[in-house]
Design an enzyme around this catalytic site. Sequence first.
Site, short mmCIF file in Angstrom:
data_model
loop_
_atom_site.label_atom_id
_atom_site.label_comp_id
_atom_site.label_asym_id
_atom_site.label_seq_id
_atom_site.Cartn_x
_atom_site.Cartn_y
_atom_site.Cartn_z
N ASP A 224 0.86 -1.19 0.00
CA ASP A 224 0.00 0.00 0.00
C ASP A 224 0.89 1.24 0.00
OD1 ASP A 224 -1.96 1.92 0.36
OD2 ASP A 224 -3.02 0.80 1.92
N ARG B 60 -0.28 4.40 -0.28
CA ARG B 60 -1.08 5.62 -0.08
C ARG B 60 -0.56 6.51 1.05
NH1 ARG B 60 -6.94 2.98 0.28
NH2 ARG B 60 -5.66 1.34 1.19
N1 LIG Z 1 -2.51 -1.86 -6.38
C1 LIG Z 1 -3.75 -2.30 -6.32
N2 LIG Z 1 -4.71 -1.43 -5.93
C2 LIG Z 1 -5.96 -1.90 -5.86
C3 LIG Z 1 -6.32 -3.23 -6.17
N3 LIG Z 1 -7.64 -3.36 -5.99
C4 LIG Z 1 -8.10 -2.16 -5.59
N4 LIG Z 1 -7.09 -1.27 -5.49
C5 LIG Z 1 -7.10 0.10 -5.00
O1 LIG Z 1 -7.27 0.05 -3.60
C6 LIG Z 1 -7.87 1.25 -3.14
C7 LIG Z 1 -9.03 0.87 -2.22
O2 LIG Z 1 -8.48 0.18 -1.16
P1 LIG Z 1 -9.18 -0.97 -0.35
O3 LIG Z 1 -8.08 -1.82 0.20
O4 LIG Z 1 -10.25 -1.63 -1.21
O5 LIG Z 1 -9.95 -0.30 0.80
P2 LIG Z 1 -9.38 0.70 1.84
O6 LIG Z 1 -9.69 2.05 1.24
O7 LIG Z 1 -7.98 0.45 2.21
O8 LIG Z 1 -10.21 0.37 3.14
P3 LIG Z 1 -11.74 0.58 3.49
O9 LIG Z 1 -11.83 1.92 4.14
O10 LIG Z 1 -12.07 -0.49 4.44
O11 LIG Z 1 -12.50 0.49 2.19
C8 LIG Z 1 -8.27 2.04 -4.38
O12 LIG Z 1 -7.26 3.02 -4.61
C9 LIG Z 1 -8.21 0.98 -5.48
O13 LIG Z 1 -7.92 1.53 -6.76
C10 LIG Z 1 -5.28 -4.11 -6.58
O14 LIG Z 1 -5.47 -5.30 -6.81
N5 LIG Z 1 -4.03 -3.60 -6.64
#
Ligand SMILES: Nc1nc2c(ncn2[C@@H]2O[C@H](COP(=O)(O)OP(=O)(O)OP(=O)(O)O)[C@@H](O)[C@H]2O)c(=O)[nH]1
Length: 201
Positions: free
Chosen positions: A126, A128
């Site tokens: 991650d 972010r």
């Molecule tokens: N690198 C990558 N990013 C992904 C993938 N699937 C979804 N994303 C990204 O993950 C982000 C969303 O993260 P999530 O892990 O679904 O949820 P979260 O925001 O961490 O947590 P919640 O608040 O519980 O929804 C978005 O930026 C999506 O574009 C993947 O397989 N690989």
Amino acid sequence: MKLKRVAQAKLPTPWGEFLMVGFQELATGKDHVALVFGDISEDKPILTRVHSECLTGDALFSLRCDCGFQLKASLEQIAKNGQGILLYHRQEGRNIGLLNKIRAYALQDTGLDTVEANHQLGFAADERDFTICADMLELLNVKQIRLLTNNPEKIRVLTEAGIKITERIPLEVGENPSNEHYLETKVLKMGHLLHLHPTGK
Ligand SMILES: Nc1nc2c(ncn2[C@@H]2O[C@H](COP(=O)(O)OP(=O)(O)OP(=O)(O)O)[C@@H](O)[C@H]2O)c(=O)[nH]1
Ligand SMILES: [Zn+2]
């Protein structure tokens, strides 16, 4: 502070009228938006969703993740609550960008999970930066929130950045056969607090 507040306008939606506030990162020029519902000036915890950009789930109806379902459910809940904020955090693909997310999906199509695919491409699981979200809240004069999330990392980073989180509200929607394995990996490897109902497919 990494942001400046740039512009705002009304945003009518199927759930009611939000105020859309646009921000710009000082260092990169990248934009982010907050959708604000009702009066958020009261000195009490504000119902808030931090939503990371997912073009495929938010706009293109993808079932590979739960993002589109979470986006809709959060806007619905905020409007029903009469007050709240959705931060639309423009860090696509956990901040590896759309094209690298497509590369990661291609690796997942060959059997890797979402974390292994990121690692294979040379990224952390991650990437972010949630401090941007704390900055958006500060520019909206919000210091206390009730956070809609299943992700403990968001709680940790926002708390460290000075936002008081008085409650975590789970947001468990959109589980389906196409995202079962993805959601399971989030629980097992990324610490997400989700109760899954696998179909065994
Ligand atoms: N690198 C990558 N990013 C992904 C993938 N699937 C979804 N994303 C990204 O993950 C982000 C969303 O993260 P999530 O892990 O679904 O949820 P979260 O925001 O961490 O947590 P919640 O608040 O519980 O929804 C978005 O930026 C999506 O574009 C993947 O397989 N690989
Ligand atoms: Zn998604």
